[in-house]
Design a protein around this motif. Sequence first.
Motif, PDB file in Angstrom:
ATOM      1  N   ARG A 178      16.184   6.759  -9.572  1.00 19.15           N
ATOM      2  CA  ARG A 178      16.380   5.108  -9.830  1.00 19.15           C
ATOM      3  C   ARG A 178      15.840   4.074  -8.474  1.00 19.15           C
ATOM      4  O   ARG A 178      15.845   3.109  -9.610  1.00 19.15           O
ATOM      5  N   ILE A 179      15.440   4.540  -8.336  1.00 17.77           N
ATOM      6  CA  ILE A 179      14.918   3.569  -6.898  1.00 17.77           C
ATOM      7  C   ILE A 179      13.339   4.042  -7.003  1.00 17.77           C
ATOM      8  O   ILE A 179      12.442   2.174  -6.357  1.00 17.77           O
ATOM      9  N   VAL A 180      12.269   4.164  -6.435  1.00 19.44           N
ATOM     10  CA  VAL A 180      10.950   4.739  -6.830  1.00 19.44           C
ATOM     11  C   VAL A 180      10.462   4.943  -7.964  1.00 19.44           C
ATOM     12  O   VAL A 180      10.955   5.171  -9.269  1.00 19.44           O
ATOM     13  N   PRO A 181       9.515   3.876  -8.294  1.00 14.93           N
ATOM     14  CA  PRO A 181       8.772   3.880  -9.173  1.00 14.93           C
ATOM     15  C   PRO A 181       7.981   4.693  -9.541  1.00 14.93           C
ATOM     16  O   PRO A 181       7.815   5.897  -8.706  1.00 14.93           O
ATOM     17  N   LYS A 182       8.310   5.329 -11.095  1.00 15.88           N
ATOM     18  CA  LYS A 182       7.637   6.689 -11.457  1.00 15.88           C
ATOM     19  C   LYS A 182       5.649   6.545 -11.290  1.00 15.88           C
ATOM     20  O   LYS A 182       5.297   7.699 -11.778  1.00 15.88           O
ATOM     21  N   ASP A 183       5.273   5.563 -11.506  1.00 17.27           N
ATOM     22  CA  ASP A 183       4.298   5.606 -12.430  1.00 17.27           C
ATOM     23  C   ASP A 183       2.711   3.860 -11.548  1.00 17.27           C
ATOM     24  O   ASP A 183       2.459   3.608 -12.570  1.00 17.27           O
ATOM     25  N   GLU A 221       2.197   3.541   2.320  1.00 16.68           N
ATOM     26  CA  GLU A 221       1.043   2.831   3.297  1.00 16.68           C
ATOM     27  C   GLU A 221       1.457   1.861   4.003  1.00 16.68           C
ATOM     28  O   GLU A 221       1.913   1.667   5.289  1.00 16.68           O
ATOM     29  N   LEU A 222       1.147   0.305   3.633  1.00 15.22           N
ATOM     30  CA  LEU A 222       2.004  -0.746   4.173  1.00 15.22           C
ATOM     31  C   LEU A 222       3.575  -0.255   4.559  1.00 15.22           C
ATOM     32  O   LEU A 222       3.982  -0.780   6.010  1.00 15.22           O
ATOM     33  N   ALA A 223       4.479   0.515   4.381  1.00  9.54           N
ATOM     34  CA  ALA A 223       5.982   0.556   5.118  1.00  9.54           C
ATOM     35  C   ALA A 223       5.467   1.392   6.226  1.00  9.54           C
ATOM     36  O   ALA A 223       6.017   0.689   7.378  1.00  9.54           O
ATOM     37  N   PHE A 224       4.184   1.387   6.829  1.00  6.08           N
ATOM     38  CA  PHE A 224       4.327   2.850   7.353  1.00  6.08           C
ATOM     39  C   PHE A 224       3.758   1.820   8.637  1.00  6.08           C
ATOM     40  O   PHE A 224       3.845   1.851  10.004  1.00  6.08           O
ATOM     41  N   ALA A 225       2.802   1.016   7.977  1.00  2.22           N
ATOM     42  CA  ALA A 225       2.160   0.259   8.868  1.00  2.22           C
ATOM     43  C   ALA A 225       3.301  -1.102   9.748  1.00  2.22           C
ATOM     44  O   ALA A 225       2.511  -1.117  10.668  1.00  2.22           O
ATOM     45  N   ASP A 226       3.879  -1.298   8.661  1.00  7.52           N
ATOM     46  CA  ASP A 226       5.087  -1.970   9.308  1.00  7.52           C
ATOM     47  C   ASP A 226       6.489  -1.270  10.318  1.00  7.52           C
ATOM     48  O   ASP A 226       6.377  -2.064  10.502  1.00  7.52           O
ATOM     49  N   GLU A 251      12.217  -4.424  -1.021  1.00  6.86           N
ATOM     50  CA  GLU A 251      13.588  -3.231  -1.394  1.00  6.86           C
ATOM     51  C   GLU A 251      12.360  -1.726  -1.560  1.00  6.86           C
ATOM     52  O   GLU A 251      14.028  -0.871  -0.986  1.00  6.86           O
ATOM     53  N   LEU A 252      11.908  -1.352  -1.415  1.00  9.11           N
ATOM     54  CA  LEU A 252      11.509  -0.235  -1.306  1.00  9.11           C
ATOM     55  C   LEU A 252      10.514   0.058   0.036  1.00  9.11           C
ATOM     56  O   LEU A 252      10.905   1.269   0.401  1.00  9.11           O
ATOM     57  N   LYS A 253      10.438  -0.553   1.024  1.00  6.59           N
ATOM     58  CA  LYS A 253      10.150  -0.285   2.531  1.00  6.59           C
ATOM     59  C   LYS A 253      11.020   0.375   3.645  1.00  6.59           C
ATOM     60  O   LYS A 253      10.408   1.519   3.613  1.00  6.59           O
ATOM     61  N   LEU A 255      13.035   2.616   2.379  1.00  5.01           N
ATOM     62  CA  LEU A 255      13.148   4.524   1.971  1.00  5.01           C
ATOM     63  C   LEU A 255      11.757   5.198   1.957  1.00  5.01           C
ATOM     64  O   LEU A 255      11.314   5.462   2.407  1.00  5.01           O
ATOM     65  N   TYR A 256      10.550   4.248   1.855  1.00  3.23           N
ATOM     66  CA  TYR A 256       9.226   4.798   2.823  1.00  3.23           C
ATOM     67  C   TYR A 256       8.862   4.561   4.210  1.00  3.23           C
ATOM     68  O   TYR A 256       8.708   5.949   4.555  1.00  3.23           O
ATOM     69  N   GLN A 257       9.784   4.350   4.927  1.00  2.94           N
ATOM     70  CA  GLN A 257      10.006   4.315   6.022  1.00  2.94           C
ATOM     71  C   GLN A 257      10.836   5.424   6.562  1.00  2.94           C
ATOM     72  O   GLN A 257      10.846   5.951   7.111  1.00  2.94           O
ATOM     73  N   LEU A 258      11.495   5.716   5.421  1.00  4.82           N
ATOM     74  CA  LEU A 258      12.826   7.057   5.783  1.00  4.82           C
ATOM     75  C   LEU A 258      11.255   8.018   5.590  1.00  4.82           C
ATOM     76  O   LEU A 258      12.250   9.091   7.082  1.00  4.82           O
TER      77      LEU A 258
END
Length: 284
Positions: A178-183, A221-226, A251-253, A255-258
């Motif tokens: 529901r949160i992360v884009p599929k494509d 990638e950008l989320a980890f750089a951040d 909004e995604l950052k 969750l990706y950093q998690l």
Amino acid sequence: MPEHIKRIVEKATSTIVDSVVPVSGGDINDSFDVKTSDGRFFVKTNREGPESFFEREVEGLKRIASTHTVHVPEVIDFSDENHPSYLILEWVQPKRGFDEAILGQKIAQLHHHTHSQYGFSDFTYVGTLKQPNGLYDNWAKYYRDQRLRNQMTIGESLGVMKGQRANKLNQLLDQIERIVPKDPPPSYLHGDLWNGNWMFDQEGKPYVIDPSFLYGDRYFELAFADLFGGFSSSFYDGYRSVLSIGSDYEELKPLYQLFFLLVHLNIFGEAYGKSVDRILHYYV
């Protein structure tokens, strides 16, 4: 002079080693600055020699090099069969003081290259942890099943993923699609882009090292750089000059950093627990 390093380099390069100097900065490998009669090399060795450890790094370097965007060191030789295993790279003499905008531009150009699927064809490594992969048609499912769920399994085995933390992560896993884009575009990603894995050479050319390569959402990638603040505003200005960063990134950052915080929790322990809990509380 470490004799085993001398033997490795002389056999691989057919040169005479003049000096071997240990290089500090790595947690996983032993690293050396090796000067020979035919030039200078950077050598990494790993005493435990995990399965295909340097082979996966070499694959990542070659895939990044194939894009002709950001530079990577040339691979001279490697072996995962011997103990210690080793990787020999060209020596890149680093220099500070260059504008990070060019690095941002090159990373965006890397991200502009895409694949037909998400993930990777074989396992890789994130730090010392083995990373299962596989090629997926759905990014959200790949991220849930191969990234977050794998780190949860590791955390459970280590005793750092239990109780309310485990319950909340399970709830989040149920909501991922529901949160992360599929494509999103399956971009070429370095996969471990933090402040210690890039440099400029003497001419100002940006290099990246130590990839944990995959195809995925470039925001990952950008989320980890951040995450640990290792990149200047100039880096992002350069990136945005090639590719835009939309409002959905914020909004995604977390969750990706998690994912990267779970990796740090599993490798370094409870010092990263509060950061993991904060993100879980944000989404669940």
